[in-house]
Scaffold this active site. Sequence first.
Site, PDB file in Angstrom:
ATOM      1  N   HIS A  95     -26.895 -33.390  -6.121  1.00 58.19           N
ATOM      2  CA  HIS A  95     -26.130 -32.249  -6.654  1.00 58.19           C
ATOM      3  C   HIS A  95     -25.666 -32.569  -8.076  1.00 58.19           C
ATOM      4  O   HIS A  95     -24.957 -33.541  -8.315  1.00 58.19           O
ATOM      5  CB  HIS A  95     -24.938 -31.996  -5.731  1.00 58.19           C
TER       6      HIS A  95
ATOM      7  N   HIS B 105     -25.726 -27.089 -10.112  1.00 59.41           N
ATOM      8  CA  HIS B 105     -24.619 -26.136  -9.944  1.00 59.41           C
ATOM      9  C   HIS B 105     -24.035 -25.888 -11.329  1.00 59.41           C
ATOM     10  O   HIS B 105     -23.368 -26.768 -11.878  1.00 59.41           O
ATOM     11  CB  HIS B 105     -23.609 -26.772  -8.976  1.00 59.41           C
TER      12      HIS B 105
ATOM     13  N   MET C  37     -17.343 -22.363  -2.907  1.00 61.50           N
ATOM     14  CA  MET C  37     -16.487 -23.423  -3.434  1.00 61.50           C
ATOM     15  C   MET C  37     -15.276 -23.570  -2.521  1.00 61.50           C
ATOM     16  O   MET C  37     -14.600 -22.588  -2.202  1.00 61.50           O
ATOM     17  CB  MET C  37     -16.004 -23.084  -4.847  1.00 61.50           C
TER      18      MET C  37
ATOM     19  N   GLY D 210     -18.819 -35.435  -3.221  1.00 61.68           N
ATOM     20  CA  GLY D 210     -18.760 -36.330  -4.366  1.00 61.68           C
ATOM     21  C   GLY D 210     -17.968 -37.568  -4.032  1.00 61.68           C
ATOM     22  O   GLY D 210     -18.529 -38.630  -3.711  1.00 61.68           O
TER      23      GLY D 210
ATOM     24  N   MET E  14     -21.188 -28.591 -16.385  1.00 67.20           N
ATOM     25  CA  MET E  14     -19.941 -27.938 -16.816  1.00 67.20           C
ATOM     26  C   MET E  14     -19.928 -27.812 -18.331  1.00 67.20           C
ATOM     27  O   MET E  14     -20.386 -28.725 -19.035  1.00 67.20           O
ATOM     28  CB  MET E  14     -18.739 -28.766 -16.381  1.00 67.20           C
TER      29      MET E  14
ATOM     30  N   ASP F  73     -23.619 -31.276 -11.245  1.00 68.61           N
ATOM     31  CA  ASP F  73     -22.605 -30.325 -11.709  1.00 68.61           C
ATOM     32  C   ASP F  73     -22.661 -30.198 -13.221  1.00 68.61           C
ATOM     33  O   ASP F  73     -22.236 -31.106 -13.940  1.00 68.61           O
ATOM     34  CB  ASP F  73     -21.218 -30.798 -11.271  1.00 68.61           C
TER      35      ASP F  73
ATOM     36  N   ASP G 133     -18.894 -26.750  -1.179  1.00 66.71           N
ATOM     37  CA  ASP G 133     -18.700 -27.751  -2.239  1.00 66.71           C
ATOM     38  C   ASP G 133     -17.220 -27.900  -2.572  1.00 66.71           C
ATOM     39  O   ASP G 133     -16.574 -26.943  -3.000  1.00 66.71           O
ATOM     40  CB  ASP G 133     -19.481 -27.272  -3.479  1.00 66.71           C
TER      41      ASP G 133
ATOM     42  N   GLY H 268     -14.066 -31.202  -1.776  1.00 71.13           N
ATOM     43  CA  GLY H 268     -13.161 -31.775  -0.774  1.00 71.13           C
ATOM     44  C   GLY H 268     -13.796 -31.977   0.591  1.00 71.13           C
ATOM     45  O   GLY H 268     -13.093 -32.066   1.602  1.00 71.13           O
TER      46      GLY H 268
ATOM     47  N   MET I 215     -21.539 -24.504 -13.772  1.00 70.46           N
ATOM     48  CA  MET I 215     -20.187 -23.966 -13.970  1.00 70.46           C
ATOM     49  C   MET I 215     -20.060 -23.683 -15.459  1.00 70.46           C
ATOM     50  O   MET I 215     -19.453 -24.443 -16.214  1.00 70.46           O
ATOM     51  CB  MET I 215     -19.159 -24.980 -13.467  1.00 70.46           C
TER      52      MET I 215
ATOM     53  N   SER J 103     -22.678 -35.335  -4.876  1.00 70.57           N
ATOM     54  CA  SER J 103     -22.441 -34.828  -6.230  1.00 70.57           C
ATOM     55  C   SER J 103     -22.297 -35.990  -7.203  1.00 70.57           C
ATOM     56  O   SER J 103     -21.377 -36.812  -7.082  1.00 70.57           O
ATOM     57  CB  SER J 103     -21.176 -33.975  -6.254  1.00 70.57           C
TER      58      SER J 103
ATOM     59  N   GLY K  87     -14.447 -27.675 -11.270  1.00 69.40           N
ATOM     60  CA  GLY K  87     -14.122 -28.401 -12.500  1.00 69.40           C
ATOM     61  C   GLY K  87     -13.938 -29.886 -12.306  1.00 69.40           C
ATOM     62  O   GLY K  87     -14.207 -30.661 -13.211  1.00 69.40           O
ATOM     63  N   PHE K  88     -13.497 -30.283 -11.124  1.00 73.31           N
ATOM     64  CA  PHE K  88     -13.189 -31.706 -10.922  1.00 73.31           C
ATOM     65  C   PHE K  88     -13.547 -32.145  -9.504  1.00 73.31           C
ATOM     66  O   PHE K  88     -13.482 -31.342  -8.571  1.00 73.31           O
ATOM     67  CB  PHE K  88     -11.688 -31.964 -11.148  1.00 73.31           C
ATOM     68  N   GLY K  89     -13.862 -33.429  -9.382  1.00 70.86           N
ATOM     69  CA  GLY K  89     -14.045 -34.022  -8.065  1.00 70.86           C
ATOM     70  C   GLY K  89     -12.691 -34.482  -7.528  1.00 70.86           C
ATOM     71  O   GLY K  89     -11.687 -34.462  -8.244  1.00 70.86           O
TER      72      GLY K  89
HETATM   73  C1  DX5 Z   1     -16.409 -29.485  -8.471  1.00 68.49           C
HETATM   74  C2  DX5 Z   1     -17.863 -29.759  -8.259  1.00 68.49           C
HETATM   75  C3  DX5 Z   1     -18.140 -30.544  -7.064  1.00 68.49           C
HETATM   76  C4  DX5 Z   1     -17.464 -31.902  -7.036  1.00 68.49           C
HETATM   77  C5  DX5 Z   1     -17.135 -32.193  -5.621  1.00 68.49           C
HETATM   78  O1  DX5 Z   1     -16.232 -28.490  -9.391  1.00 68.49           O
HETATM   79  O2  DX5 Z   1     -18.601 -28.560  -8.152  1.00 68.49           O
HETATM   80  O3  DX5 Z   1     -19.531 -30.662  -6.806  1.00 68.49           O
HETATM   81  O4  DX5 Z   1     -18.223 -32.938  -7.569  1.00 68.49           O
HETATM   82  O5  DX5 Z   1     -16.428 -33.365  -5.564  1.00 68.49           O
HETATM   83  P1  DX5 Z   1     -15.576 -33.782  -4.285  1.00 68.49           P
HETATM   84  O6  DX5 Z   1     -16.533 -33.884  -3.143  1.00 68.49           O
HETATM   85  O7  DX5 Z   1     -14.955 -35.068  -4.684  1.00 68.49           O
HETATM   86  O8  DX5 Z   1     -14.558 -32.682  -4.066  1.00 68.49           O
HETATM   87 ZN    ZN Z   2     -20.734 -28.696  -7.454  1.00 69.24          ZN
END
Ligand code: DX5
Ligand code: ZN
Length: 217
Positions: free
Chosen positions: A31, A64, A136, A196, A35, A33, A174, A176, A66, A6, A141-143
């Site tokens: 990937h 993806h 998910m 990510g 947003m 994202d 997707d 963690g 969001m 990601s 929203g966040f990595g």
């Molecule tokens: C979160 C994104 C993910 C994110 C995953 O909303 O959809 O794709 O980048 O990041 P990690 O792998 O760090 O959880």
């Molecule tokens: Zn994603």
Amino acid sequence: MIISPSLLSANFLNLEQDVLELSKESNLWLHLDVMDGHFVPNLTFGPIVVSKLKNFTKLPLDAHFMVTNPSDHMDWFKDVGLTNFTFHWEAATHHDRLIQKAKELYPSVGISLNPSTSLKVIESYIFEKVDLVLLMSVNPGFGGQSFIEGTIDKVRELAAIRKNKNLSFTIQVDGGVTDKNAQKLISAGADNLVAGSFVFSSGKGNYHQQITKLRNP
Ligand code: DX5
Ligand code: ZN
């Protein structure tokens, strides 16, 4: 096994360098994202950035979305060369119509479910129409968030639906994802892992090694 790094965790000041390093890999999707600061409390990039990326990589672009208005985004991104278009089930009302429209514009179409959305809300014939289902494993929203363990059972449940209906859609997970949970996800039936921070926080030069750890945990 497809790994989808990601780009959210890549170096936004030098995406070219990160993407070129990944472009040496096989069985890899990029990937992306997208947003909108509305469906999720974060903003990323739009079609202009994606079309620039497309110029210097042959990797399949896996987007993806969001966003609260996936139908509009479907139009805005239609010429940037996406391989896969995934929208959130929770963001749509007329899911069937959206899937149909997306299939006319993109080679592959996916639906994504938040951790709190049950597979049971999806009418079973929908699984026959999509190419990918993204589960998910964090709140979008966040990595860098922690993996929600209950996702493993959800992957198993989805893999059973796929088997019973004799379908072949991709099961993507997707959020963690690390070498600590990859094996459990693969055994449960996942065939596409998004990662990510696990890939990018290792620092440049180390992406191949991290991707290999996910494939062979
Ligand atoms: C979160 C994104 C993910 C994110 C995953 O909303 O959809 O794709 O980048 O990041 P990690 O792998 O760090 O959880
Ligand atoms: Zn994603």
